[in-house]
Design a protein around this motif. Structure first.
Motif, PDB file in Angstrom:
ATOM      1  N   ASP A 109     -16.056 -55.881  31.372  1.00  0.00           N
ATOM      2  CA  ASP A 109     -16.650 -56.315  30.101  1.00  0.00           C
ATOM      3  C   ASP A 109     -15.928 -55.579  28.973  1.00  0.00           C
ATOM      4  OD1 ASP A 109     -18.119 -56.929  27.863  1.00  0.00           O
ATOM      5  OD2 ASP A 109     -20.064 -56.559  28.788  1.00  0.00           O
ATOM      6  N   PRO A 110     -15.076 -56.261  28.192  1.00  0.00           N
ATOM      7  CA  PRO A 110     -14.290 -55.571  27.168  1.00  0.00           C
ATOM      8  C   PRO A 110     -15.117 -55.094  25.983  1.00  0.00           C
ATOM      9  CG  PRO A 110     -13.960 -57.937  26.996  1.00  0.00           C
ATOM     10  CD  PRO A 110     -14.794 -57.705  28.230  1.00  0.00           C
ATOM     11  N   LEU A 111     -16.361 -55.541  25.881  1.00  0.00           N
ATOM     12  CA  LEU A 111     -17.227 -55.091  24.791  1.00  0.00           C
ATOM     13  C   LEU A 111     -17.913 -53.771  25.113  1.00  0.00           C
ATOM     14  CD1 LEU A 111     -18.859 -58.482  23.741  1.00  0.00           C
ATOM     15  CD2 LEU A 111     -16.784 -57.409  22.858  1.00  0.00           C
ATOM     16  N   VAL A 112     -17.846 -53.377  26.373  1.00  0.00           N
ATOM     17  CA  VAL A 112     -18.427 -52.113  26.829  1.00  0.00           C
ATOM     18  C   VAL A 112     -17.275 -51.135  27.062  1.00  0.00           C
ATOM     19  CG1 VAL A 112     -19.742 -50.990  28.681  1.00  0.00           C
ATOM     20  CG2 VAL A 112     -20.380 -53.287  27.895  1.00  0.00           C
ATOM     21  N   PRO A 113     -17.401 -49.871  26.654  1.00  0.00           N
ATOM     22  CA  PRO A 113     -16.286 -48.928  26.813  1.00  0.00           C
ATOM     23  C   PRO A 113     -15.794 -48.840  28.250  1.00  0.00           C
ATOM     24  CG  PRO A 113     -18.024 -47.954  25.466  1.00  0.00           C
ATOM     25  CD  PRO A 113     -18.578 -49.235  26.006  1.00  0.00           C
ATOM     26  N   PHE A 114     -14.478 -48.858  28.412  1.00  0.00           N
ATOM     27  CA  PHE A 114     -13.888 -48.556  29.715  1.00  0.00           C
ATOM     28  C   PHE A 114     -12.726 -47.598  29.499  1.00  0.00           C
ATOM     29  CE2 PHE A 114     -11.473 -52.249  28.317  1.00  0.00           C
ATOM     30  CZ  PHE A 114     -10.172 -52.021  28.754  1.00  0.00           C
ATOM     31  N   VAL A 115     -12.571 -46.685  30.445  1.00  0.00           N
ATOM     32  CA  VAL A 115     -11.578 -45.610  30.348  1.00  0.00           C
ATOM     33  C   VAL A 115     -10.359 -46.000  31.180  1.00  0.00           C
ATOM     34  CG1 VAL A 115     -11.104 -43.163  30.680  1.00  0.00           C
ATOM     35  CG2 VAL A 115     -13.421 -43.917  30.060  1.00  0.00           C
ATOM     36  N   PRO A 116      -9.212 -46.283  30.548  1.00  0.00           N
ATOM     37  CA  PRO A 116      -8.026 -46.669  31.308  1.00  0.00           C
ATOM     38  C   PRO A 116      -7.382 -45.462  31.981  1.00  0.00           C
ATOM     39  CG  PRO A 116      -7.878 -47.291  28.969  1.00  0.00           C
ATOM     40  CD  PRO A 116      -8.968 -46.292  29.110  1.00  0.00           C
ATOM     41  N   GLY A 117      -6.263 -45.744  32.662  1.00  0.00           N
ATOM     42  CA  GLY A 117      -5.467 -44.689  33.273  1.00  0.00           C
ATOM     43  C   GLY A 117      -5.490 -44.762  34.785  1.00  0.00           C
ATOM     44  N   HIS A 118      -4.369 -45.197  35.388  1.00  0.00           N
ATOM     45  CA  HIS A 118      -4.332 -45.349  36.841  1.00  0.00           C
ATOM     46  C   HIS A 118      -3.137 -44.634  37.474  1.00  0.00           C
ATOM     47  CE1 HIS A 118      -1.991 -48.678  35.103  1.00  0.00           C
ATOM     48  NE2 HIS A 118      -1.243 -48.596  36.187  1.00  0.00           N
ATOM     49  N   GLU A 119      -2.464 -43.773  36.704  1.00  0.00           N
ATOM     50  CA  GLU A 119      -1.336 -42.988  37.219  1.00  0.00           C
ATOM     51  C   GLU A 119      -1.678 -41.511  37.068  1.00  0.00           C
ATOM     52  OE1 GLU A 119       1.872 -46.331  35.585  1.00  0.00           O
ATOM     53  OE2 GLU A 119       1.998 -44.269  34.864  1.00  0.00           O
ATOM     54  N   TYR A 120      -2.546 -41.022  37.929  1.00  0.00           N
ATOM     55  CA  TYR A 120      -3.230 -39.757  37.660  1.00  0.00           C
ATOM     56  C   TYR A 120      -3.039 -38.713  38.753  1.00  0.00           C
ATOM     57  CZ  TYR A 120      -6.276 -42.729  40.446  1.00  0.00           C
ATOM     58  OH  TYR A 120      -6.745 -43.607  41.399  1.00  0.00           O
ATOM     59  N   VAL A 121      -3.320 -37.495  38.342  1.00  0.00           N
ATOM     60  CA  VAL A 121      -3.439 -36.346  39.241  1.00  0.00           C
ATOM     61  C   VAL A 121      -4.682 -35.594  38.807  1.00  0.00           C
ATOM     62  CG1 VAL A 121      -2.453 -34.135  39.927  1.00  0.00           C
ATOM     63  CG2 VAL A 121      -0.979 -36.111  39.689  1.00  0.00           C
ATOM     64  N   GLY A 122      -5.481 -35.175  39.756  1.00  0.00           N
ATOM     65  CA  GLY A 122      -6.682 -34.426  39.415  1.00  0.00           C
ATOM     66  C   GLY A 122      -7.091 -33.493  40.531  1.00  0.00           C
ATOM     67  N   GLU A 123      -8.108 -32.716  40.241  1.00  0.00           N
ATOM     68  CA  GLU A 123      -8.625 -31.708  41.170  1.00  0.00           C
ATOM     69  C   GLU A 123      -9.986 -32.147  41.692  1.00  0.00           C
ATOM     70  OE1 GLU A 123     -10.502 -27.195  40.803  1.00  0.00           O
ATOM     71  OE2 GLU A 123      -9.166 -27.982  39.236  1.00  0.00           O
ATOM     72  N   VAL A 124     -10.143 -32.155  43.008  1.00  0.00           N
ATOM     73  CA  VAL A 124     -11.426 -32.527  43.597  1.00  0.00           C
ATOM     74  C   VAL A 124     -12.486 -31.504  43.216  1.00  0.00           C
ATOM     75  CG1 VAL A 124     -12.691 -32.927  45.748  1.00  0.00           C
ATOM     76  CG2 VAL A 124     -10.325 -33.719  45.525  1.00  0.00           C
ATOM     77  N   VAL A 125     -13.586 -31.994  42.664  1.00  0.00           N
ATOM     78  CA  VAL A 125     -14.700 -31.124  42.261  1.00  0.00           C
ATOM     79  C   VAL A 125     -15.817 -31.179  43.286  1.00  0.00           C
ATOM     80  CG1 VAL A 125     -16.465 -30.712  40.498  1.00  0.00           C
ATOM     81  CG2 VAL A 125     -14.142 -31.389  39.816  1.00  0.00           C
ATOM     82  N   ASP A 126     -16.179 -32.412  43.709  1.00  0.00           N
ATOM     83  CA  ASP A 126     -17.308 -32.575  44.626  1.00  0.00           C
ATOM     84  C   ASP A 126     -17.258 -33.997  45.188  1.00  0.00           C
ATOM     85  OD1 ASP A 126     -19.572 -31.994  46.063  1.00  0.00           O
ATOM     86  OD2 ASP A 126     -20.865 -31.640  44.328  1.00  0.00           O
ATOM     87  N   TYR A 127     -18.220 -34.306  46.037  1.00  0.00           N
ATOM     88  CA  TYR A 127     -18.361 -35.637  46.617  1.00  0.00           C
ATOM     89  C   TYR A 127     -19.802 -36.102  46.479  1.00  0.00           C
ATOM     90  CZ  TYR A 127     -13.832 -34.998  48.953  1.00  0.00           C
ATOM     91  OH  TYR A 127     -12.501 -34.794  49.214  1.00  0.00           O
ATOM     92  N   GLY A 128     -19.972 -37.414  46.614  1.00  0.00           N
ATOM     93  CA  GLY A 128     -21.317 -37.947  46.639  1.00  0.00           C
ATOM     94  C   GLY A 128     -21.993 -37.681  47.970  1.00  0.00           C
ATOM     95  N   PRO A 129     -23.329 -37.797  48.019  1.00  0.00           N
ATOM     96  CA  PRO A 129     -24.075 -37.563  49.260  1.00  0.00           C
ATOM     97  C   PRO A 129     -23.592 -38.472  50.389  1.00  0.00           C
ATOM     98  CG  PRO A 129     -25.567 -37.774  47.385  1.00  0.00           C
ATOM     99  CD  PRO A 129     -24.200 -38.176  46.896  1.00  0.00           C
TER     100      PRO A 129
END
Length: 344
Positions: free
Chosen positions: A64-84
């Motif tokens: 939905d382009p009227l609702v904010p969406f965060v782009p970016g698909h070429e990423y590196v990050g640090e694992v913080v946690d996981y879902g249950p």
């Protein structure tokens, strides 16, 4: 979390809710993310992409382009946690990248192009734990962020089923075309011809392993090439995505040639099948990368077999995203500008 997001065709910087991981989700703190032309395309023609996905099938249909969406698909990050209930495939504190796909909970979403799957222009992301690739110790974040765009080029390269008898042509020397050249070089394919209008991109093509880089306004890459002993190209990779280019290639290539279409063209393409049939051509449509391509890309960057450092320009904070997207196609622009969402 702080993020640069797109809403109603404009880039904004602000605070959004932190994503909450569910089963199979890794919560990741973003370190770096590359700027891709697809994000710029969504600014100018996002609704068209959504409409085409809804009409023909595609992963962007739910956006939905009227609702904010965060782009970016070429990423590196640090694992913080996981879902249950998650398998917790990579230890918290370790750096990861991944295929930009979320398949947990029965979904099939492209990270960065889904309202519920924020991408790397925000401080936090949710990644599919089954898609994670752990970053080797010592590998620079900026270099690691080039894994995904390189992987796309490697996928395109192998789709053409290149052989040692081929003379390959790569049209367009952005990140994907450069990745194709790297993939062909890695497979021992030679000679490789590259074409691009911009001299700086032709120089990068040579650095990535092309044997010849041409300005197509000055010389046709389809004719017998004197610098290659009169050889003609037999395998062509289209990495631009402009309407009319496929038919131009069909008219120009030699009898029995193979064409790999990697450029995303969002406009109708008129083809004369008669012309392709007369030459007994093969046309292969390439898509996005697969796990094997991500693995090869990450290993090749980490062990130095493919040097992506020349692709990388400035590292910017969130406030620089709008200008960087607006100027990324200008002459002299780097192949990739890197976003650090921890910086404003």
């Amino acid at each position: 979390m702080k993020a640069a997001f797109i809403q109603n065709g404009a880039v904004e910087v602000g605070t959004l809710d932190d994503p909450i991981p569910g089963k199979g989700h890794a919560l990741v703190r973003t370190h770096r993310c590359g700027l891709c032309a697809s994000e710029a395309h969504f600014l100018h023609a996002g609704q068209n992409v959504i409409d085409l996905s809804q009409k023909f099938g595609g992963p962007y249909s739910a956006l939905d382009p009227l609702v904010p969406f965060v782009p970016g698909h070429e990423y590196v990050g640090e694992v913080v946690d996981y879902g249950p209930g998650s398998k917790r495939t990579v230890k918290p504190g370790r750096r990861v990248t991944s295929l930009p796909i979320m398949r947990q909970s029965g979904s099939h979403s492209v990270i960065g192009f889904n309202n519920a799957c924020p991408g790397g222009f925000g401080e936090y992301m949710l990644l599919d734990e089954d898609m994670l690739s752990e970053i080797p110790d010592g590998l620079d974040d900026n270099l690691a962020a080039m894994t995904e765009p390189l992987a796309v080029g490697l996928e395109h390269a192998r789709r053409g089923l290149p052989t040692k008898e081929d003379c390959a042509l790569v049209i367009g020397c952005g990140a994907i075309g450069l990745g194709v050249i790297a993939g062909l070089k890695l497979a021992g394919i030679a000679p490789i011809v590259a074409t691009d209008y911009h001299a700086d991109r032709r120089a990068l093509a040579l650095a990535m392993g092309a044997d010849l880089a041409l300005d197509p306004r000055e010389i046709s890459p389809y004719e017998p090439l004197a610098d290659l002993g009169g050889r003609q190209v037999s395998l062509v990779y289209e990495c631009v995505g402009l309407p009319g280019l496929l038919q131009q290639m069909i008219q120009s290539v030699a009898f029995g040639a193979r064409i790999v279409v990697g450029g995303y063209c969002m406009e109708p393409e008129e083809l004369f099948v008669f012309a392709a049939q007369n030459k007994r051509l093969t046309v292969q449509f390439a898509g996005g990368e697969e796990p094997q391509d991500m693995d090869l890309a990450l290993r090749s960057i980490a062990d130095g077999k493919i040097d992506v450092a020349p692709w990388i320009g400035a590292t910017i904070g969130l406030s620089g995203v709008a200008d960087a997207l607006a100027n990324m196609s200008s002459e002299g622009a780097p192949v990739r500008t890197i976003v650090d969402p921890r910086l404003l």
